[in-house]
Structure formats: C-alpha cells, structure tokens
Design a protein around this motif. Sequence first.
Motif, mmCIF file in Angstrom:
data_model
loop_
_atom_site.group_PDB
_atom_site.id
_atom_site.type_symbol
_atom_site.label_atom_id
_atom_site.label_comp_id
_atom_site.label_asym_id
_atom_site.label_seq_id
_atom_site.Cartn_x
_atom_site.Cartn_y
_atom_site.Cartn_z
ATOM 1 N N UNK A 1 26.850 33.357 51.447
ATOM 2 C CA UNK A 1 27.401 34.142 50.174
ATOM 3 C C UNK A 1 26.833 35.123 49.512
ATOM 4 N N UNK A 2 27.725 35.503 48.993
ATOM 5 C CA UNK A 2 27.380 36.949 48.272
ATOM 6 C C UNK A 2 27.772 37.487 47.176
ATOM 7 N N UNK A 3 27.275 37.740 46.330
ATOM 8 C CA UNK A 3 27.553 37.794 44.631
ATOM 9 C C UNK A 3 28.651 39.326 44.587
ATOM 10 N N UNK A 4 29.707 39.646 44.875
ATOM 11 C CA UNK A 4 30.584 41.074 44.108
ATOM 12 C C UNK A 4 30.024 41.774 43.739
ATOM 13 N N UNK A 5 30.060 41.200 42.292
ATOM 14 C CA UNK A 5 29.501 42.377 41.617
ATOM 15 C C UNK A 5 30.811 42.405 40.332
ATOM 16 N N UNK A 6 31.704 42.579 41.253
ATOM 17 C CA UNK A 6 32.929 43.498 40.568
ATOM 18 C C UNK A 6 33.399 44.734 40.421
ATOM 19 N N UNK A 7 32.449 45.776 41.853
ATOM 20 C CA UNK A 7 32.714 46.912 41.083
ATOM 21 C C UNK A 7 32.340 47.021 42.807
ATOM 22 N N UNK A 8 34.136 47.940 43.450
ATOM 23 C CA UNK A 8 34.104 47.902 44.568
ATOM 24 C C UNK A 8 34.358 49.740 45.181
ATOM 25 N N UNK A 9 34.033 50.062 44.230
ATOM 26 C CA UNK A 9 34.413 51.294 44.110
ATOM 27 C C UNK A 9 34.007 52.601 43.254
ATOM 28 N N UNK A 10 33.273 53.210 43.082
ATOM 29 C CA UNK A 10 32.089 54.132 42.254
ATOM 30 C C UNK A 10 33.493 54.074 40.853
ATOM 31 N N UNK A 11 32.616 54.106 39.647
ATOM 32 C CA UNK A 11 33.893 54.652 38.402
ATOM 33 C C UNK A 11 33.327 54.541 37.154
ATOM 34 N N UNK A 12 34.134 55.027 36.155
ATOM 35 C CA UNK A 12 33.113 55.197 35.329
ATOM 36 C C UNK A 12 33.667 53.953 34.330
ATOM 37 N N UNK A 13 32.408 53.468 33.473
ATOM 38 C CA UNK A 13 31.875 52.445 32.798
ATOM 39 C C UNK A 13 31.817 52.708 31.364
ATOM 40 N N UNK A 14 32.206 52.557 31.049
ATOM 41 C CA UNK A 14 32.096 53.215 29.261
ATOM 42 C C UNK A 14 31.058 52.522 28.697
ATOM 43 N N UNK A 15 29.838 52.418 28.504
ATOM 44 C CA UNK A 15 29.015 51.079 28.062
ATOM 45 C C UNK A 15 29.496 50.164 26.811
ATOM 46 N N UNK A 16 29.025 48.788 27.089
ATOM 47 C CA UNK A 16 29.898 48.354 26.409
ATOM 48 C C UNK A 16 29.369 46.796 25.920
ATOM 49 N N UNK A 17 28.839 46.319 25.042
ATOM 50 C CA UNK A 17 27.920 44.586 24.543
ATOM 51 C C UNK A 17 28.844 43.826 25.565
ATOM 52 N N UNK A 18 27.728 43.883 26.813
ATOM 53 C CA UNK A 18 28.086 42.433 27.870
ATOM 54 C C UNK A 18 27.804 41.059 27.123
ATOM 55 N N UNK A 19 26.614 41.656 26.198
ATOM 56 C CA UNK A 19 25.557 39.686 25.718
ATOM 57 C C UNK A 19 25.350 39.834 24.411
ATOM 58 N N UNK A 20 25.370 38.930 23.313
ATOM 59 C CA UNK A 20 24.591 38.699 22.434
ATOM 60 C C UNK A 20 24.120 37.337 21.975
ATOM 61 N N UNK A 21 23.653 36.777 22.327
ATOM 62 C CA UNK A 21 21.980 36.050 21.306
ATOM 63 C C UNK A 21 21.404 36.124 20.469
#
Length: 242
Positions: free
Chosen positions: A142-162
């Motif tokens: 069982x493998x976590x796929x991480x949602x990135x199947x090929x290289x691409x630019x991902x601009x910095x984004x706030x993913x979590x705030x606690x």
Amino acid sequence: MIDYYSTSAEFYELVATRHTASSGPPLTRVLTGLDVSHGPVLEIGAGTGRVTEVIAAALPDAEILAAEPSATMRAMLTSRVARDPDLRRRVTVVDAAAQDLALPERLSAVVIFGVAGHLTVPERTALWKRLAARLPEGAPIVVELMGVSSPRVIPPVMSLRETIGRQTYEWWIGGEPTEGDAMRFTTTWKVLRDGRTVREVADSYDWHTFDVARLAREAGMTSRRITEAGGRPIPEIGVLVK
C-alpha cells in the motif's frame, strides 16, 4: 541516508494528525480482513507512529515491523509504541532506510507512506523485487501517491494553520521541477505570536514523481487506486498486488 525530517520534526505531529485523519480510513479499508499468518506487516517510513496505530487497529493479530531512519522521528515512534501495551507487544521499531532495510524472510503486507518519492526509479525497482520475494500471492503493498504524478510548478501555499497555546503555526509548501522526474519541494514553518512571526524554519527535499501505474510497471505487479472511503474523497492511495 538523507534525514529529510529532523530539521522540522518538532512540527511533524501537526501534519501527521491531519494526514492520518484523511489517509487512515482508506488504509484501514485495504488492510481489514487481511491474512497476516504469512509474516509481519512491514511499514517503511513509520515516522512518529500515527500510521502504525492505524495498521495495528485494522489488523489486531498482526506483528508489525516499523522502520524509520530519522533518529528524531524514531524517538517519537518508540515513545508512542512504548506507552501502549498492545503496540508494545506487537510492534518492533528498527533504524533503517528503505534502500538498506534488512527484511525478514516472509511478510504479509507492506505499507509505504510518504517515502516512495524519496527513492530513485532504480532504488524503487530493487525494493519492489526484494519485497515481492517475501510476499504471498495476493498480498498488498500500500503506497501513498502524494498527488504529484509528474514534475510541475507548485507556487508556495499555506497548507496548514494550527494554534497551540499563545502561538500559531503555519506550514507553507511549494515545489518546482529539477531534473528528469524530480521536483524540489521547499517547506517553511512560521511560528506567530500576537500576529507577529517570531520564528521560521525552512527546509527542502527532492521528490521523484510517480503514479500508481508507473509503480506497477516497476514492480511487475497489478495495481489499483483507492480514491474514497466511506463515500468521501480522500488523498489517493495506490495498492500494488503480487
């Protein structure tokens, strides 16, 4: 072995709690009812033990081998296992990265979350071969796929705030292609008090992108994706089957 996590390990549980809430149900769905008589269940990259707990709950009769190469993360993993009588009885914690992990002769299943992209294609292919030799027919990886199947630019984004006590923690993440199938991700933790940043901890790592079909070709196995659990969409999980 590169330690990808010690720099920001103090913040890891904030991410792990959310991660387990989303990825735990589909992992449970895959593992429930699995025959564990063939050998232990191997978890590669066990982190602080959040996913270890999910495996143990889904498979109450399984012995679990939890491998984690980061000493900082492994300290939290060992602490989590040691304070739970059931985990303490069934979970063996080992210091090893995927590339040089000493494997038992037999395994019932393998769980690899947050790890596969740290490995190059030759390293992954060698790992699949070693695992397949120890798994029975029909057993899952069982493998976590991480949602990135090929290289691409991902601009910095706030993913979590606690917020904890008087401080608020923000996790920012972005990425860009480097060479071949790889991306370089940059993460920044910001610690704020009274709306003012009092600390920043930044780190970066390379990630070799993939999808489940590519992993299946590398492994010479069949594959499927799990995209929902309990009728709700979840981060994609890949299942390779011998």
